[in-house]
Design an enzyme around this catalytic site. Structure first.
Site, PDB file in Angstrom:
ATOM      1  CD  GLU A   1      65.088  37.158  22.469  1.00 24.48           C
ATOM      2  OE1 GLU A   1      66.285  37.112  22.824  1.00 24.48           O
ATOM      3  OE2 GLU A   1      64.585  36.364  21.661  1.00 24.48           O
TER       4      GLU A   1
ATOM      5  CG  HIS B   1      75.093  39.777  19.694  1.00 23.31           C
ATOM      6  ND1 HIS B   1      75.125  39.458  21.034  1.00 23.31           N
ATOM      7  CD2 HIS B   1      74.792  41.087  19.626  1.00 23.31           C
ATOM      8  CE1 HIS B   1      74.858  40.542  21.727  1.00 23.31           C
ATOM      9  NE2 HIS B   1      74.663  41.546  20.907  1.00 23.31           N
TER      10      HIS B   1
ATOM     11  NE  ARG C   1      71.386  28.618   8.218  1.00 21.17           N
ATOM     12  CZ  ARG C   1      72.231  28.799   9.217  1.00 21.17           C
ATOM     13  NH1 ARG C   1      73.164  27.903   9.462  1.00 21.17           N
ATOM     14  NH2 ARG C   1      72.148  29.851  10.011  1.00 21.17           N
TER      15      ARG C   1
ATOM     16  CE  LYS D   1      67.003  36.553  14.851  1.00 18.01           C
ATOM     17  NZ  LYS D   1      67.917  35.429  14.910  1.00 18.01           N
TER      18      LYS D   1
HETATM   19  P1  ADP Z   1      71.351  35.667  14.801  1.00 18.10           P
HETATM   20  O1  ADP Z   1      70.250  34.876  14.176  1.00 18.10           O
HETATM   21  O2  ADP Z   1      71.492  37.038  14.221  1.00 18.10           O
HETATM   22  O3  ADP Z   1      72.634  34.939  14.893  1.00 18.10           O
HETATM   23  P2  ADP Z   1      70.465  34.951  17.476  1.00 18.10           P
HETATM   24  O4  ADP Z   1      69.076  35.209  17.856  1.00 18.10           O
HETATM   25  O5  ADP Z   1      70.816  33.568  17.072  1.00 18.10           O
HETATM   26  O6  ADP Z   1      70.871  35.955  16.300  1.00 18.10           O
HETATM   27  O7  ADP Z   1      71.413  35.433  18.642  1.00 18.10           O
HETATM   28  C1  ADP Z   1      72.808  35.511  18.450  1.00 18.10           C
HETATM   29  C2  ADP Z   1      73.509  35.655  19.788  1.00 18.10           C
HETATM   30  O8  ADP Z   1      73.110  36.836  20.457  1.00 18.10           O
HETATM   31  C3  ADP Z   1      73.242  34.562  20.783  1.00 18.10           C
HETATM   32  O9  ADP Z   1      74.048  33.459  20.570  1.00 18.10           O
HETATM   33  C4  ADP Z   1      73.553  35.255  22.108  1.00 18.10           C
HETATM   34  O10 ADP Z   1      74.929  35.309  22.362  1.00 18.10           O
HETATM   35  C5  ADP Z   1      73.081  36.647  21.865  1.00 18.10           C
HETATM   36  N1  ADP Z   1      71.719  36.778  22.364  1.00 18.10           N
HETATM   37  C6  ADP Z   1      70.575  36.560  21.686  1.00 18.10           C
HETATM   38  N2  ADP Z   1      69.508  36.786  22.455  1.00 18.10           N
HETATM   39  C7  ADP Z   1      69.975  37.167  23.666  1.00 18.10           C
HETATM   40  C8  ADP Z   1      69.374  37.568  24.891  1.00 18.10           C
HETATM   41  N3  ADP Z   1      68.063  37.630  25.016  1.00 18.10           N
HETATM   42  N4  ADP Z   1      70.176  37.892  25.932  1.00 18.10           N
HETATM   43  C9  ADP Z   1      71.517  37.849  25.814  1.00 18.10           C
HETATM   44  N5  ADP Z   1      72.144  37.508  24.692  1.00 18.10           N
HETATM   45  C10 ADP Z   1      71.389  37.164  23.615  1.00 18.10           C
END
Ligand code: ADP
Length: 678
Positions: free
Chosen positions: A201, A236, A298, A117
Site C-alpha cells: 500500500e 502499528h 469479532r 487482507k
Molecule cells: P494489523 O491487521 O496488523 O493490525 P492493519 O492493516 O490494521 O494491520 O494496520 C495497522 C496500522 O498500520 C494502522 O492502524 C495504521 O496506523 C498503519 N497503516 C496501515 N496501513 C497504512 C498505510 N497504507 N499508510 C499508513 N499507515 C498505515
C-alpha cells in the site's frame, strides 16, 4: 434458541469480561484453560472450567477438538471465542455448527471473505468502498512486487495478507530498502501466520486510524455504533483508543458509518464487527478522505469505549444475536454520550525498546472502578505474565461528559495504577495522557514517533525523597526480619539473634547503596540509622541530613514523615529489587549488595545477550566480520515478533554462539563483538 450454558474459548481479560455479562444474563459459564492458566482469574470466575492442554496456545487455546470436546462435556450450547485465538477461524465456526453449537460470531463465509487482507480489499473494491492505493493481487514474485511498489510510489507499506497485530508489516522508504523489508515481512508473516503472501500500500504520511463498530442480526438489520479513533499506535499497534473520534465532522461520520454498513451487508455479516479505515485529514496534508483497511470479524479489544459512549453492552448484543434475536436498537435509537478513552497496559519495558516482560506481578493496584473508570483485566497480584500469551495486564477505560474531562480522568486513573515486579508501560501511557498534543487531540498514527523525546524521557536520578524512602523501607524490613528471627531462635536474648546495630547503639548508621532500576544509573549511597527514640537519621548522597519517621501501614504502604513532610508510597520488594509508587510516579531501584564483587556491566560490554527467551531466525554476520554501531547482527523471534540485536559500537565479530533455528534462553550470550577501543 436459548443459550443457558456458554463456553468461553479464551483467557485473560476478555474471558473475564464475557463471563461477567453472561453471569448478569443468568447464563452458566464454562472456562477453558491451559496448564499455565490453571490458577488464572478467568478459571476462578467461571462456573465450571475444563483443562484443554499444555501452555503453548497451539496445544490448548488453538485446539478446536479440545474446545469442542469441553463444550460437549459441559453441555454448553454456545461458544464465545473472544478475540485472537479461534475468533477469526472460519473452520472453527463451521466445526461448531457441525457439532450443533452456536458460534458467537459471524457466519464462516463472512470470516472467510474478510480473512485475507488482499481478498477483503478486492471484495470491498467491487462493493464501492474506497481503498488505499496499492497492490493486492495474486502475484508474489519479488520483482513484480518491487515494480508495483515503484508504481505506487515510495514510501510503501508491505503488509502480510494474512496479517494482524502489526505482524509482518514493514515500511520501505526507497527501492534500495524494498527487498530487505520484503524479506523481513515475509519471514515474520510465515512465522506468525504460516502464510507469507503480502500486499503493498501507499504509506500515508500522517493518517488517523478511525474504525467503525458495526452490528448486524440474522434478520437483515445492520447498524453502526459510531467510531473509535485508534491513531495512537506504536509499531502499528494500538496503544490508546477513544470514542468518539475527536473533530470528526458529522457528515464524515455518517459517510463512514454508511460505508461500514455497506461492507458488512456485502458479505452477509451477522454479529459484532469492526471496519477499519485510514482517514487522511486535510490538516496533516491529506485529501480529507477515508480508505478501507480491513474488517475484523469479532469483538475488538477496544470495544469498551463504544460501550461507554452508547451505554450498551456489546457482549449482550452478541449473545442475543447469536441466539437468533433481533438487534436491541435501531440506528435512530443510538446516540453518542460523552467521551471515553482506553489505554492498554502492557508488561513491556519502554526503556528497552518496549520488550515484552515476563515474570510475576508482585504488586498490582488499579484505580477504583465506578461510573467514570472501568478496569478490564485477567490478572491479580501474584499472577504471572508468561511467555506463552499476550503480555497485556489490563485495559483502563475512562468516561466523562467531554474529552478534556475524560483526559483528566485518564491521568488520575493512571496515577492510581501500580505495577511492580516487572516493567510495565504505565509511565509511558501517563506521559501520553499528560502531553499537550494529546489534550489538543492533535492525533495521527505518527503521534508517538513525533513526540518520542517527551514520551520516553531519559532516566532521571532518583530523588532524595525516593532514596530516603527506599532506605527507610529496607531498614524497617530488616528490623522486622530480625525480630521475627529472634522470636524463632531458642535464645531470643542471644546477641546474635539481635543483629540490628540500632539496638546496640543508635549512632551506627547502615550504608545502603541503590541504583536506578533502569539501565545507566549511577550508584547512590544513603546512610540511615534508627535512633533510640524511634526516629531515623538519614544522610543523602548530596550530604544533606534529615530526620524521619516511618512505618508500614495495614495495606503494606510505606508511610513516612521526612523533614516535616508526609509521604506515602506503595512498596514492593523482590530480593534486591524495589518498586516505590507515588501517585503518577514509579521508581524502580536496585539495592546493591556490598558483598557482591563488582556489578555486571549492564551493556554487556560487547557480549550481546538475548533480551528474552526466543528462537534465532537469522544470523546476519559471521566471526571476523567488521560491524558498525547499530548494524543488525542476529534476529531473534520472541512472542511472535522479530527483535534485531544490533551492534553497540563499531568492532569485529569474534564469536557467534547460535545458529538459525536454535532456541535460546533469556540472557543467553548470542554474539561477542570486540569493540574498536578494546
Ligand atoms: P494489523 O491487521 O496488523 O493490525 P492493519 O492493516 O490494521 O494491520 O494496520 C495497522 C496500522 O498500520 C494502522 O492502524 C495504521 O496506523 C498503519 N497503516 C496501515 N496501513 C497504512 C498505510 N497504507 N499508510 C499508513 N499507515 C498505515
Amino acid at each position: 434458541m436459548m443459550i443457558d450454558t456458554l463456553l468461553i474459548a479464551n483467557r485473560g481479560e476478555i474471558a473475564c469480561r464475557i463471563i461477567r455479562t453472561a453471569r448478569r444474563l443468568g447464563i452458566r459459564t464454562v472456562a477453558v484453560y491451559s496448564d499455565a492458566d490453571a490458577g488464572a482469574l478467568h478459571v476462578a470466575l467461571a462456573d465450571e472450567a475444563v483443562r484443554i492442554g499444555a501452555a503453548p496456545a497451539r496445544d490448548s487455546y488453538l485446539r478446536m477438538d479440545a474446545v469442542l470436546d469441553a463444550a460437549a462435556r459441559t453441555g454448553a450450547q454456545a461458544i464465545h471465542p473472544g478475540y485472537g485465538f479461534l475468533s477469526e477461524n472460519a473452520g472453527f465456526a463451521e466445526a461448531c455448527a457441525a457439532s450443533g453449537l452456536i458460534f458467537v460470531g459471524p457466519p464462516a463465509s463472512a470470516i472467510r471473505a474478510m480473512g485475507g487482507k488482499s481478498e477483503a480489499k478486492a471484495l470491498m473494491e467491487t462493493a464501492g468502498v474506497p481503498l488505499v492505493p496499492g497492490y493486492h493481487g495474486e502475484e508474489q514474485n519479488s520483482g513484480v512486487l518491487a515494480s508495483e511498489a515503484a508504481r505506487i510510489g515510495y514510501p510503501v507499506l508491505i503488509k502480510a495478507s494474512a496479517g494482524g497485530g502489526g505482524k509482518g508489516m514493514k515500511v520501505a522508504t526507497s527501492a534500495e530498502e524494498f527487498h530487505e523489508q520484503l524479506a523481513s515481512a515475509k519471514r515474520e508473516a510465515q512465522a506468525a501466520f504460516g502464510d507469507d503472501r503480502v500486499l503493498i500500500e501507499k504509506y500515508l504520511a500522517r493518517p488517523r486510524h478511525v474504525e467503525i463498530q458495526v452490528f448486524a442480526d440474522g434478520h437483515g438489520n445492520c447498524v453502526y455504533l459510531f467510531e473509535r479513533d485508534c491513531s495512537i499506535q506504536r509499531r502499528h499497534q494500538k496503544v490508546v483508543e477513544e470514542a468518539p473520534a475527536p473533530n470528526l465532522p458529522k457528515g464524515l461520520r455518517e459517510e463512514m458509518g454508511a460505508a461500514a454498513v455497506a461492507a458488512a451487508k456485502a458479505i452477509g455479516y451477522v454479529g459484532a464487527g469492526t471496519v477499519e479505515f485510514l482517514l487522511d485529514p486535510v490538516e496533516t496534508g491529506g485529501d480529507g478522505r477515508f480508505y478501507f483497511m480491513e474488517m475484523n470479524t469479532r469483538l475488538q479489544v477496544e470495544h469498551p469505549v463504544t460501550e461507554y459512549i452508547t451505554g450498551q453492552d456489546l457482549v449482550e448484543w452478541q449473545l442475543r444475536v447469536a441466539a437468533g434475536g433481533v438487534l436491541p436498537l435501531t440506528q435512530d435509537q443510538l446516540a453518542v454520550h460523552g467521551h471515553a478513552i482506553e489505554v492498554r497496559l502492557y508488561a513491556e519495558d519502554p526503556d528497552k525498546g518496549f520488550l515484552p516482560q515476563t515474570g510475576t506481578l508482585s504488586h498490582l493496584r488499579f484505580p477504583e472502578a465506578g461510573p467514570h473508570v472501568r478496569v478490564d483485566t485477567g490478572v491479580r497480584q501474584g499472577d504471572a505474565i508468561s511467555i506463552h500469551y499476550d503480555p497485556m495486564i489490563a485495559k483502563l477505560i475512562v468516561w466523562d461528559v467531554d474529552r478534556p474531562a475524560a483526559v483528566r480522568r485518564l491521568r488520575q486513573a493512571l496515577a492510581a495504577t501500580e505495577v511492580g515486579g516487572l516493567a510495565a508501560n504505565v509511565p509511558f501511557l501517563a506521559a501520553i495522557a499528560a502531553h499537550p498534543a494529546f489534550l489538543e487531540a492533535d492525533l495521527d498514527t505518527r503521534f508517538i514517533e513525533r513526540h518520542q523525546a517527551d514520551l520516553l524521557p531519559p532516566p532521571a536520578v532518583p530523588s532524595g525523597d525516593t532514596l530516603a524512602l527506599a532506605a527507610l523501607g529496607v531498614l524497617l524490613e530488616r528490623q522486622a526480619e530480625t525480630m521475627a528471627g529472634a522470636a524463632r531462635t531458642n535464645d531470643p536474648w542471644s546477641p546474635w539473634a539481635s543483629g540490628a546495630s540500632w539496638r546496640l547503639n543508635d549512632a551506627v548508621p547502615e550504608i545502603l547503596t541503590f541504583r536506578d532500576g533502569r539501565e545507566g544509573g549511577e550508584p547512590q549511597e544513603v546512610r540511615a540509622a534508627h535512633r533510640r527514640d524511634g526516629d531515623f537519621d538519614v544522610t543523602l548522597p548530596d550530604g544533606s541530613e534529615v530526620r524521619a519517621q516511618a512505618r508500614f501501614d495495614a495495606e503494606g504502604r510505606l508511610v513516612a514523615e521526612i523533614g516535616g513532610r508526609r509521604l506515602a508510597v506503595g512498596w514492593s520488594r523482590r530480593g534486591m529489587e524495589l518498586d516505590l509508587f507515588r501517585p503518577g510516579h514509579h521508581d524502580r531501584l536496585i539495592l546493591i549488595d556490598p558483598l557482591d564483587v563488582g556489578e555486571v556491566d549492564a551493556a554487556g560490554a560487547g557480549h550481546l545477550v538475548a533480551p528474552m527467551p526466543g528462537k534465532i531466525i537469522a544470523v546476519l554476520v559471521a566471526a571476523g566480520n567488521r560491524v558498525e554501531k547499530g548494524q543488525g547482527l542476529i534476529v531473534l523471534e520472541a512472542m511472535k515478533m522479530e527483535h534485531t540485536i544490533k551492534a553497540q559500537g563499531p568492532g569485529t565479530v569474534q564469536t557467534v554462539r547460535y545458529a538459525v533455528g536454535d532456541q535460546v534462553p533469556d540472557g543467553a550470550e548470542l554474539i561477542i563483538v570486540a569493540g574498536d577501543e578494546a
